[in-house]
Design a protein around this motif. Structure first.
Motif, PDB file in Angstrom:
ATOM      1  N   PRO A  23      90.314 -36.830 -15.185  1.00 51.91           N
ATOM      2  CA  PRO A  23      90.647 -35.759 -16.392  1.00 51.91           C
ATOM      3  C   PRO A  23      90.017 -36.099 -17.096  1.00 51.91           C
ATOM      4  O   PRO A  23      89.889 -37.648 -17.228  1.00 51.91           O
ATOM      5  N   ARG A  24      89.939 -34.906 -18.377  1.00 47.33           N
ATOM      6  CA  ARG A  24      89.227 -35.293 -19.314  1.00 47.33           C
ATOM      7  C   ARG A  24      90.266 -35.515 -20.364  1.00 47.33           C
ATOM      8  O   ARG A  24      91.138 -34.034 -21.049  1.00 47.33           O
ATOM      9  N   LEU A  25      89.803 -36.468 -21.524  1.00 45.27           N
ATOM     10  CA  LEU A  25      91.161 -36.608 -22.294  1.00 45.27           C
ATOM     11  C   LEU A  25      90.776 -35.513 -23.590  1.00 45.27           C
ATOM     12  O   LEU A  25      89.652 -35.829 -23.840  1.00 45.27           O
ATOM     13  N   SER A  30      99.358 -32.924 -27.749  1.00 44.69           N
ATOM     14  CA  SER A  30     100.572 -31.519 -27.407  1.00 44.69           C
ATOM     15  C   SER A  30     101.585 -31.056 -29.060  1.00 44.69           C
ATOM     16  O   SER A  30     101.442 -32.378 -29.699  1.00 44.69           O
ATOM     17  N   ALA A  31     102.066 -30.171 -28.627  1.00 46.46           N
ATOM     18  CA  ALA A  31     103.213 -30.049 -29.942  1.00 46.46           C
ATOM     19  C   ALA A  31     103.522 -31.672 -29.768  1.00 46.46           C
ATOM     20  O   ALA A  31     104.401 -32.065 -31.269  1.00 46.46           O
ATOM     21  N   GLY A  32     104.115 -32.412 -29.044  1.00 44.00           N
ATOM     22  CA  GLY A  32     104.898 -33.514 -29.177  1.00 44.00           C
ATOM     23  C   GLY A  32     104.486 -34.693 -28.860  1.00 44.00           C
ATOM     24  O   GLY A  32     104.652 -35.714 -29.474  1.00 44.00           O
ATOM     25  N   GLY A  33     103.047 -34.281 -29.606  1.00 44.83           N
ATOM     26  CA  GLY A  33     102.029 -35.428 -29.582  1.00 44.83           C
ATOM     27  C   GLY A  33     101.736 -36.038 -29.005  1.00 44.83           C
ATOM     28  O   GLY A  33     100.772 -37.932 -28.716  1.00 44.83           O
ATOM     29  N   CYS A  36      96.154 -34.430 -24.586  1.00 42.74           N
ATOM     30  CA  CYS A  36      96.611 -33.210 -23.576  1.00 42.74           C
ATOM     31  C   CYS A  36      95.006 -33.877 -22.771  1.00 42.74           C
ATOM     32  O   CYS A  36      94.486 -34.333 -22.902  1.00 42.74           O
ATOM     33  N   TYR A  37      95.436 -33.432 -21.385  1.00 44.61           N
ATOM     34  CA  TYR A  37      93.623 -34.082 -20.484  1.00 44.61           C
ATOM     35  C   TYR A  37      93.766 -32.286 -19.733  1.00 44.61           C
ATOM     36  O   TYR A  37      94.713 -31.819 -19.565  1.00 44.61           O
ATOM     37  N   SER A  48      86.273 -26.854 -21.841  1.00 43.90           N
ATOM     38  CA  SER A  48      85.611 -28.253 -21.980  1.00 43.90           C
ATOM     39  C   SER A  48      84.465 -28.175 -23.250  1.00 43.90           C
ATOM     40  O   SER A  48      84.247 -29.005 -24.100  1.00 43.90           O
ATOM     41  N   ARG A  49      83.549 -26.247 -23.363  1.00 45.95           N
ATOM     42  CA  ARG A  49      82.805 -26.593 -24.315  1.00 45.95           C
ATOM     43  C   ARG A  49      83.962 -26.195 -25.329  1.00 45.95           C
ATOM     44  O   ARG A  49      83.028 -27.375 -27.013  1.00 45.95           O
ATOM     45  N   LEU A  50      84.935 -26.201 -25.522  1.00 43.76           N
ATOM     46  CA  LEU A  50      85.774 -26.220 -26.510  1.00 43.76           C
ATOM     47  C   LEU A  50      85.525 -27.650 -27.336  1.00 43.76           C
ATOM     48  O   LEU A  50      85.538 -27.938 -28.895  1.00 43.76           O
ATOM     49  N   ALA A  51      85.848 -28.515 -26.168  1.00 43.80           N
ATOM     50  CA  ALA A  51      87.091 -29.571 -26.648  1.00 43.80           C
ATOM     51  C   ALA A  51      85.195 -30.299 -27.138  1.00 43.80           C
ATOM     52  O   ALA A  51      85.438 -30.850 -27.894  1.00 43.80           O
ATOM     53  N   ASP A  52      84.283 -30.108 -26.449  1.00 39.57           N
ATOM     54  CA  ASP A  52      83.049 -30.922 -26.681  1.00 39.57           C
ATOM     55  C   ASP A  52      82.512 -30.528 -28.380  1.00 39.57           C
ATOM     56  O   ASP A  52      82.322 -31.460 -29.561  1.00 39.57           O
ATOM     57  N   GLU A  53      83.168 -29.149 -28.899  1.00 40.44           N
ATOM     58  CA  GLU A  53      82.558 -29.001 -30.089  1.00 40.44           C
ATOM     59  C   GLU A  53      83.731 -29.322 -31.305  1.00 40.44           C
ATOM     60  O   GLU A  53      83.137 -29.913 -32.250  1.00 40.44           O
ATOM     61  N   MET A  54      84.431 -29.536 -30.749  1.00 35.53           N
ATOM     62  CA  MET A  54      85.963 -30.152 -31.704  1.00 35.53           C
ATOM     63  C   MET A  54      85.531 -32.061 -31.496  1.00 35.53           C
ATOM     64  O   MET A  54      85.477 -32.230 -32.687  1.00 35.53           O
ATOM     65  N   GLU A  55      85.450 -32.625 -31.085  1.00 36.46           N
ATOM     66  CA  GLU A  55      84.978 -34.053 -30.649  1.00 36.46           C
ATOM     67  C   GLU A  55      83.861 -33.892 -31.636  1.00 36.46           C
ATOM     68  O   GLU A  55      83.078 -34.450 -32.974  1.00 36.46           O
TER      69      GLU A  55
END
Length: 124
Positions: A23-25, A30-33, A36-37, A48-55
């Motif tokens: 799993p990728r962190l 989440s809204a509860g803090g 998310c994986y 995955s691409r969205l996560a890469d861009e956000m990182e």
């Protein structure tokens, strides 16, 4: 008629645990803090691409905030509120950078460390 137990594998089948990627962190909580994986077959999915861009954005923001903070902290006449704001933003950016490092480290080793990945990144 007895059915086969759920844990029994069919001949020639690959177990889900053996074929699944770790799993990728993700770089958000989440809204509860809670962390998310993402579990995906490859790193090319839309999420995955969205996560890469956000990182990438988080790391760029961290570099910008660091440059600003250095300027504020280098000026002995900086007002308290500016120094405090710089410190708060640095803490946020450090939390983001640590989450990115943890996520990338988990993908290198393939096994999440329960002691590190079990909770939300401090200060995020």
């Amino acid at each position: 008629m007895d059915s086969a137990p759920d844990t029994e594998e069919q001949p020639g089948a690959v177990s889900a645990a053996a074929s699944a990627t770790p799993p990728r962190l993700l770089p958000w909580s989440s809204a509860g803090g809670t962390p998310c994986y993402l579990v995906a077959e490859n790193g090319g999915s839309r999420l995955s691409r969205l996560a890469d861009e956000m990182e990438e954005t988080q790391l760029e923001t961290g570099a910008e905030i660091l440059a600003h903070a250095r300027a504020v902290l280098g000026d002995t006449m900086s007002p308290y509120t500016e120094v405090r704001y710089a410190g708060i933003r640095l803490a946020e950016c450090l939390g983001d950078a640590l989450r990115v490092a943890e996520s990338r480290g988990m993908r290198l080793t393939g096994v999440p460390d329960e002691g590190e990945a079990g909770g939300a990144t401090p200060g995020v």
